[in-house]
Motif scaffolding. Structure first.
Motif, PDB file in Angstrom:
ATOM      1  N   LEU A 145       0.819  -1.214   0.000  1.00  0.00           N
ATOM      2  CA  LEU A 145       0.000   0.000   0.000  1.00  0.00           C
ATOM      3  C   LEU A 145       0.850   1.260   0.000  1.00  0.00           C
ATOM      4  O   LEU A 145       0.554   2.221  -0.725  1.00  0.00           O
ATOM      5  N   PHE A 146       1.905   1.269   0.824  1.00  0.00           N
ATOM      6  CA  PHE A 146       2.758   2.452   0.912  1.00  0.00           C
ATOM      7  C   PHE A 146       3.871   2.441  -0.125  1.00  0.00           C
ATOM      8  O   PHE A 146       4.565   3.452  -0.289  1.00  0.00           O
ATOM      9  N   GLY A 147       4.073   1.319  -0.809  1.00  0.00           N
ATOM     10  CA  GLY A 147       5.133   1.246  -1.823  1.00  0.00           C
ATOM     11  C   GLY A 147       6.513   1.211  -1.205  1.00  0.00           C
ATOM     12  O   GLY A 147       7.399   1.944  -1.626  1.00  0.00           O
ATOM     13  N   ILE A 148       6.706   0.358  -0.212  1.00  0.00           N
ATOM     14  CA  ILE A 148       8.004   0.209   0.453  1.00  0.00           C
ATOM     15  C   ILE A 148       8.635  -1.098   0.001  1.00  0.00           C
ATOM     16  O   ILE A 148       8.062  -2.170   0.180  1.00  0.00           O
ATOM     17  N   ALA A 149       9.827  -1.005  -0.614  1.00  0.00           N
ATOM     18  CA  ALA A 149      10.487  -2.199  -1.166  1.00  0.00           C
ATOM     19  C   ALA A 149       9.479  -2.989  -1.999  1.00  0.00           C
ATOM     20  O   ALA A 149       9.309  -4.205  -1.834  1.00  0.00           O
ATOM     21  N   THR A 150       8.833  -2.309  -2.920  1.00  0.00           N
ATOM     22  CA  THR A 150       7.660  -2.849  -3.600  1.00  0.00           C
ATOM     23  C   THR A 150       7.950  -4.139  -4.348  1.00  0.00           C
ATOM     24  O   THR A 150       7.203  -5.122  -4.219  1.00  0.00           O
ATOM     25  N   ILE A 187       6.441  -4.022 -12.612  1.00  0.00           N
ATOM     26  CA  ILE A 187       6.201  -2.592 -12.841  1.00  0.00           C
ATOM     27  C   ILE A 187       6.820  -1.718 -11.769  1.00  0.00           C
ATOM     28  O   ILE A 187       7.072  -0.533 -11.969  1.00  0.00           O
ATOM     29  N   GLY A 188       7.078  -2.295 -10.593  1.00  0.00           N
ATOM     30  CA  GLY A 188       7.710  -1.527  -9.529  1.00  0.00           C
ATOM     31  C   GLY A 188       6.739  -0.673  -8.755  1.00  0.00           C
ATOM     32  O   GLY A 188       5.520  -0.812  -8.853  1.00  0.00           O
ATOM     33  N   SER A 189       7.274   0.270  -7.996  1.00  0.00           N
ATOM     34  CA  SER A 189       6.462   1.050  -7.054  1.00  0.00           C
ATOM     35  C   SER A 189       5.655   2.148  -7.725  1.00  0.00           C
ATOM     36  O   SER A 189       4.550   2.466  -7.307  1.00  0.00           O
ATOM     37  N   SER A 193       4.533   6.692  -3.975  1.00  0.00           N
ATOM     38  CA  SER A 193       5.061   5.572  -3.200  1.00  0.00           C
ATOM     39  C   SER A 193       6.216   6.050  -2.328  1.00  0.00           C
ATOM     40  O   SER A 193       6.886   7.047  -2.635  1.00  0.00           O
ATOM     41  N   ALA A 194       6.448   5.295  -1.247  1.00  0.00           N
ATOM     42  CA  ALA A 194       7.594   5.601  -0.392  1.00  0.00           C
ATOM     43  C   ALA A 194       8.892   5.356  -1.141  1.00  0.00           C
ATOM     44  O   ALA A 194       9.874   6.089  -0.952  1.00  0.00           O
ATOM     45  N   ASP A 195       8.929   4.337  -2.001  1.00  0.00           N
ATOM     46  CA  ASP A 195      10.143   4.056  -2.773  1.00  0.00           C
ATOM     47  C   ASP A 195      10.540   5.248  -3.624  1.00  0.00           C
ATOM     48  O   ASP A 195      11.719   5.613  -3.692  1.00  0.00           O
ATOM     49  N   GLN A 196       9.567   5.858  -4.274  1.00  0.00           N
ATOM     50  CA  GLN A 196       9.870   7.009  -5.123  1.00  0.00           C
ATOM     51  C   GLN A 196      10.364   8.182  -4.285  1.00  0.00           C
ATOM     52  O   GLN A 196      11.316   8.874  -4.666  1.00  0.00           O
ATOM     53  N   MET A 197       9.733   8.392  -3.144  1.00  0.00           N
ATOM     54  CA  MET A 197      10.131   9.497  -2.275  1.00  0.00           C
ATOM     55  C   MET A 197      11.565   9.315  -1.787  1.00  0.00           C
ATOM     56  O   MET A 197      12.383  10.233  -1.867  1.00  0.00           O
ATOM     57  N   PHE A 198      11.906   8.111  -1.268  1.00  0.00           N
ATOM     58  CA  PHE A 198      13.257   7.856  -0.787  1.00  0.00           C
ATOM     59  C   PHE A 198      14.284   7.954  -1.919  1.00  0.00           C
ATOM     60  O   PHE A 198      15.399   8.440  -1.716  1.00  0.00           O
ATOM     61  N   LYS A 199      13.907   7.515  -3.094  1.00  0.00           N
ATOM     62  CA  LYS A 199      14.819   7.581  -4.236  1.00  0.00           C
ATOM     63  C   LYS A 199      15.135   9.030  -4.591  1.00  0.00           C
ATOM     64  O   LYS A 199      16.297   9.388  -4.842  1.00  0.00           O
ATOM     65  N   ARG A 200      14.111   9.868  -4.604  1.00  0.00           N
ATOM     66  CA  ARG A 200      14.330  11.283  -4.926  1.00  0.00           C
ATOM     67  C   ARG A 200      15.229  11.951  -3.891  1.00  0.00           C
ATOM     68  O   ARG A 200      16.117  12.745  -4.229  1.00  0.00           O
ATOM     69  N   VAL A 201      14.965  11.650  -2.622  1.00  0.00           N
ATOM     70  CA  VAL A 201      15.789  12.250  -1.570  1.00  0.00           C
ATOM     71  C   VAL A 201      17.223  11.749  -1.659  1.00  0.00           C
ATOM     72  O   VAL A 201      18.177  12.526  -1.516  1.00  0.00           O
ATOM     73  N   ILE A 215      20.187   1.202   0.685  1.00  0.00           N
ATOM     74  CA  ILE A 215      19.543   0.328  -0.297  1.00  0.00           C
ATOM     75  C   ILE A 215      19.452   0.924  -1.694  1.00  0.00           C
ATOM     76  O   ILE A 215      19.024   0.241  -2.622  1.00  0.00           O
ATOM     77  N   HIS A 216      19.861   2.178  -1.854  1.00  0.00           N
ATOM     78  CA  HIS A 216      19.671   2.833  -3.144  1.00  0.00           C
ATOM     79  C   HIS A 216      20.403   2.091  -4.263  1.00  0.00           C
ATOM     80  O   HIS A 216      19.837   1.838  -5.333  1.00  0.00           O
ATOM     81  N   ASP A 217      21.662   1.734  -4.025  1.00  0.00           N
ATOM     82  CA  ASP A 217      22.441   1.056  -5.069  1.00  0.00           C
ATOM     83  C   ASP A 217      21.868  -0.333  -5.368  1.00  0.00           C
ATOM     84  O   ASP A 217      21.775  -0.751  -6.530  1.00  0.00           O
ATOM     85  N   ALA A 218      21.493  -1.058  -4.302  1.00  0.00           N
ATOM     86  CA  ALA A 218      20.933  -2.404  -4.496  1.00  0.00           C
ATOM     87  C   ALA A 218      19.613  -2.328  -5.257  1.00  0.00           C
ATOM     88  O   ALA A 218      19.343  -3.146  -6.147  1.00  0.00           O
ATOM     89  N   ALA A 219      18.791  -1.334  -4.914  1.00  0.00           N
ATOM     90  CA  ALA A 219      17.514  -1.184  -5.610  1.00  0.00           C
ATOM     91  C   ALA A 219      17.742  -0.837  -7.073  1.00  0.00           C
ATOM     92  O   ALA A 219      17.026  -1.321  -7.966  1.00  0.00           O
ATOM     93  N   GLY A 220      18.747  -0.007  -7.344  1.00  0.00           N
ATOM     94  CA  GLY A 220      19.065   0.338  -8.724  1.00  0.00           C
ATOM     95  C   GLY A 220      19.477  -0.877  -9.532  1.00  0.00           C
ATOM     96  O   GLY A 220      19.083  -1.028 -10.696  1.00  0.00           O
ATOM     97  N   TRP A 221      20.249  -1.773  -8.914  1.00  0.00           N
ATOM     98  CA  TRP A 221      20.667  -2.992  -9.612  1.00  0.00           C
ATOM     99  C   TRP A 221      19.470  -3.875  -9.941  1.00  0.00           C
ATOM    100  O   TRP A 221      19.350  -4.391 -11.058  1.00  0.00           O
ATOM    101  N   LEU A 222      18.551  -4.023  -8.973  1.00  0.00           N
ATOM    102  CA  LEU A 222      17.363  -4.837  -9.200  1.00  0.00           C
ATOM    103  C   LEU A 222      16.491  -4.232 -10.285  1.00  0.00           C
ATOM    104  O   LEU A 222      15.974  -4.952 -11.164  1.00  0.00           O
ATOM    105  N   ASN A 223      16.342  -2.917 -10.257  1.00  0.00           N
ATOM    106  CA  ASN A 223      15.512  -2.251 -11.254  1.00  0.00           C
ATOM    107  C   ASN A 223      16.077  -2.445 -12.661  1.00  0.00           C
ATOM    108  O   ASN A 223      15.323  -2.650 -13.619  1.00  0.00           O
TER     109      ASN A 223
END
Length: 372
Positions: A145-150, A187-189, A193-201, A215-223
């Motif tokens: 619902l919040f889009g955390i580690a979606t 499709i991702g978050s 979503s919280a993922d988008q907010m944390f990514k922007r920050v 987690i930013h680098d790890a999330a980027g690799w997964l994406n």
């Protein structure tokens, strides 16, 4: 050029046939959700008796022929071409909200299942959902619902469903969890979503969080690994929803006539449409099966998805004790197809049902609205 009177006649026929399909949806809900009977009945005997009844045979045969004729005539004259073209373009404009729609559609039922004490499906034995499983569903649901580690949450949910399936085979009657989790994982978050907010920050220059984000680098690799497959999201939703819908029509109605007939009797559905209970079950089962096959093959995808949404809505009003949460996943998949259309490997791509017109694209371009 066909006459105006003929066009009006075709519109009336199409609308009438759609009404018949929608009406049959009153009996097309999840049968096991609203009946306590364990008697599934003799499927082959039921089908043989029902289909050899002259009245049933004429009504079902006539309805089937009528649908085929309406489809052929519609493809020839396309009486709603402009309306359909504009509708496609408007719906496609909501593509950026697709992930949010799916996260809501599968996050809410998870939270509801956790608080209600069942595991993903109301008919699954509560013993499958001990306190730890209930907390797991609530946590997973809020993550979606919040889009955390979606993407991770969706993959965990898919794994949990597949692992529970051998222990609780009745989860087969909620097959929509598979395409739902897969689509969210691909499709991702999205946004919001919280993922988008944390990514922007994290990406913003000079932020403290950007220096400590673990987690930013790890999330980027997964994406990067997953993004190339995002194009198959409409295909996964379409096939998954179609199979789930056809499965319910076949195994909850046609092959379990005892349960389906008990629902017709319980809600006195023959008073709604004065036909035999057997015809009610046949109509609901065959309609659900045909609609599922049409969606899976990508045949008039948006129209089929819209019909499915009407069926779900009518079921909720016609069967008052049918659990609403149990239908949200399928409802969200149908809504997603209105946005995405058929996607690749669909019959619509061969009959032109998924191609926006150049006229509409030009019109939207002049008005400054996005056409994608």
């Amino acid at each position: 050029m066909l006459s105006r009177r003929l066009r009006q006649l075709v519109r009336l026929v199409v609308a009438s046939l759609a009404g018949v399909v929608v009406a049959s949806g009153v009996a097309a809900g999840h049968v096991r959700f609203v009946t306590d009977t364990e008697d599934v009945g003799e499927a082959l005997q039921f089908l043989a008796d029902a289909l050899t009844d002259p009245v049933n045979a004429v009504l079902l045969g006539g309805g089937g022929v009528g649908v085929l004729v309406a489809i052929v005539v519609y493809l020839q004259i396309e009486p709603f071409q402009r309306d359909v073209e504009v509708f496609r373009d408007v719906m496609t404009g909501y593509s950026d909200l697709l992930s949010w729609l799916l996260r809501l559609g599968f996050g809410l039922p998870l939270v509801g299942a956790g608080f209600a004490g069942y595991f993903m499906n109301p008919v699954v034995d509560p013993v499958i959902a001990p306190p730890i499983a209930r907390l797991f569903q609530i946590g997973l649901g809020f993550a979606l619902l919040f889009g955390i580690a979606t993407r991770v949450a969706a993959l965990v949910g898919l794994l949990a469903y597949l692992l529970a399936l051998p222990v609780a085979p009745l989860l087969l009657f909620s097959l929509e969890w598979i395409p739902g989790f897969l689509a969210i994982a691909l499709i991702g978050s999205g946004r919001p979503s919280a993922d988008q907010m944390f990514k922007r920050v994290a990406e913003a220059e000079g932020t403290f969080y950007g220096r400590i984000d673990p987690i930013h680098d790890a999330a980027g690799w997964l994406n990067e690994k997953v993004d190339p497959y995002e194009q198959y999201v409409p295909l996964i939703i379409r096939v998954g929803m179609g199979v789930a819908f056809a499965f319910l029509g076949l195994f909850e109605k046609l092959l379990a006539p005892g349960m389906a007939l008990s629902v017709v009797e319980k809600y006195n559905l023959t008073a709604v449409v004065p036909v035999s209970p057997e015809l009610w079950v046949l109509g609901a089962g065959l309609s659900e099966l045909a609609l599922g096959v049409a969606i899976a093959l990508g045949f008039f995808t948006r129209a089929s998805a819209l019909t499915a949404m009407f069926v779900f809505t009518l079921t909720l009003f016609g069967i008052p004790d049918d659990p609403v949460l149990a239908h949200i996943g399928l409802f969200s998949l149908a809504s997603a197809l209105l946005i995405t259309g058929a996607g690749p490997y669909a019959l619509d791509n061969y009959i032109g049902a998924s191609k926006p017109s150049a006229q509409v694209e030009e019109m939207l371009g002049r008005s400054g609205e996005p056409s994608d």
